[in-house]
Design an enzyme around this catalytic site. Structure first.
Site, PDB file in Angstrom:
ATOM      1  CD  GLU A   7     -38.064   1.301  33.932  1.00 53.20           C
ATOM      2  OE1 GLU A   7     -37.155   1.600  33.126  1.00 53.20           O
ATOM      3  OE2 GLU A   7     -38.349   1.997  34.930  1.00 53.20           O
ATOM      4  CB  CYS A  28     -42.238  12.598  36.313  1.00 55.31           C
ATOM      5  SG  CYS A  28     -42.855  10.893  36.266  1.00 55.31           S
ATOM      6  CB  SER A  47     -41.670   4.651  44.908  1.00 54.03           C
ATOM      7  OG  SER A  47     -41.044   5.632  44.108  1.00 54.03           O
ATOM      8  CB  THR A  94     -36.490   5.155  33.297  1.00 59.55           C
ATOM      9  OG1 THR A  94     -37.595   4.670  34.065  1.00 59.55           O
ATOM     10  CG2 THR A  94     -36.591   4.661  31.866  1.00 59.55           C
ATOM     11  CB  CYS A 108     -43.200   6.196  31.351  1.00 60.86           C
ATOM     12  SG  CYS A 108     -42.224   7.687  31.060  1.00 60.86           S
ATOM     13  CG  HIS A 134     -44.003   0.407  36.683  1.00 64.23           C
ATOM     14  ND1 HIS A 134     -45.280   0.252  37.194  1.00 64.23           N
ATOM     15  CD2 HIS A 134     -43.368   1.270  37.502  1.00 64.23           C
ATOM     16  CE1 HIS A 134     -45.398   0.987  38.291  1.00 64.23           C
ATOM     17  NE2 HIS A 134     -44.262   1.623  38.492  1.00 64.23           N
ATOM     18  CG  ASN A 168     -39.044   7.901  41.573  1.00 61.01           C
ATOM     19  OD1 ASN A 168     -39.137   8.954  42.189  1.00 61.01           O
ATOM     20  ND2 ASN A 168     -40.109   7.188  41.213  1.00 61.01           N
ATOM     21  CG  HIS A 187     -38.742  -1.937  39.321  1.00 61.54           C
ATOM     22  ND1 HIS A 187     -39.356  -1.433  38.190  1.00 61.54           N
ATOM     23  CD2 HIS A 187     -38.987  -1.035  40.313  1.00 61.54           C
ATOM     24  CE1 HIS A 187     -39.929  -0.275  38.487  1.00 61.54           C
ATOM     25  NE2 HIS A 187     -39.720  -0.014  39.771  1.00 61.54           N
TER      26      HIS A 187
END
EC number: 1.17.7.4
Length: 312
Positions: free
Chosen positions: A129, A15, A225, A167, A99, A77, A227, A127
């Site tokens: 993030e 991405c 990961s 996200t 990001c 993150h 996602n 996590h």
């Protein structure tokens, strides 16, 4: 084995936020030379991290591992305010690879707290993030991982409440948690635009589109990961066996025995070179042809920090 087919999901893989984060590390190495320190894996992909390490990046978990006077990059993150303050106090040169879509959530959290609202963060405990987003404020933020957690929430004022999300969540899981929050707290405020990012949404939608036509699904991505794990879950929830593999070597030939249609996708931090290797291995094992599925074109790009825009 005639008529075997490998179905390639679109979009898949990198991405805009991941591309930007990797480029920040590479340009910092070109401009300042090794070592360049990176707090946490810049993106959650073993191949990418190993490649950057070979070029001179040094991955650390805490800033006290970075010698004074050096350059440090914050991972995609994001980080807490405490980490930013520590870097400032230490006089470290910082490049922020957070990001921009994560930064958007950080800004939301700060704004909501300034308005006197308590916050609910929908995400996965531990996590990076989630730790970074929750660390934007000193207090008044609660973590919810499941719809069941909502029943146990204790808040000061149900009318002064807001939520944000990690996200990279499952779109469907997050929607179920938001529904539970709205049922219990009808006046809870949400973000103007969903926090789940465009790439997470698009990749999950592509798997949903692919699964009715697939007998098995392979997700190229690393075990840590978020996602990528959600992509595997999306396929499994639709009754299709799904496997998360770092690379072609992770494929067990037994997984495709009797499977005519093999779906392939990749998490947002997985490079296309690994997808190509997985496809070649699957072709060798099954004799399948490859078909690219239709999907949403992505044209999102994020600018680099000004100081690195000229570096080549």
């Amino acid at each position: 084995m005639d008529n075997n087919e490998i179905l390639l999901a679109n979009p898949r893989g990198f991405c805009a936020g991941v591309e930007r984060a990797i480029e920040i590390v590479e340009r910092a190495l070109q401009r300042f030379g090794a070592p360049i320190y990176v707090r946490h894996e810049v993106v959650h992909n073993k191949f990418v991290v190993d490649d950057l390490r070979a070029k001179g990046a040094v991955f650390v978990e805490e800033l006290d591992e970075v010698p004074t006077g050096n350059t440090v990059i914050f991972s995609a993150h994001g980080v807490s305010q405490a980490v930013r303050e520590e870097a400032d106090k230490r006089g470290l040169r910082v490049f922020d690879a957070t990001c921009p879509l994560v930064t958007k959530v950080h800004i939301e959290v700060g704004r909501m707290r300034e308005q006197g609202r308590e916050l609910v963060m929908i995400g996965h405990k531990g996590h990076p993030e989630v730790e970074g987003t929750m660390g934007q404020v000193k207090d008044g933020i609660h973590l919810v991982e499941t719809a069941a957690d909502v029943a146990n929430l204790q808040v000061a004022d149900p009318d002064k409440l807001a939520y944000v999300t990690q996200t990279t969540l499952s779109v469907d899981d997050a929607a179920a948690i938001v529904t539970a929050l709205r049922e219990r707290f009808p006046n809870i405020m949400g973000p103007k635009k969903d926090d789940i990012c465009y790439a997470t949404q698009n990749r999950q939608d592509a798997v949903k589109f692919m699964t009715p036509h697939a007998d098995v699904v392979f997700v190229v991505g690393s075990k840590n990961s978020s996602n990528s794990n959600r992509l595997r879950e999306v396929a499994e929830l639709r009754g299709v066996p799904a496997y998360l593999v770092d690379n072609a070597a992770g494929i067990d030939p037994a997984w495709i025995v009797g499977k005519r249609r093999i779906g392939v996708t990749a998490g947002a931090s997985a490079p296309e070179v690994l997808v190509a290797e997985v496809i070649e291995r699957l072709k060798a094992l099954s004799g399948a042809s490859v078909r690219n599925l239709d999907g949403v074109p992505e044209k999102v790009t994020f600018p680099l920090p000004k100081e690195l825009q000229e570096a080549r």
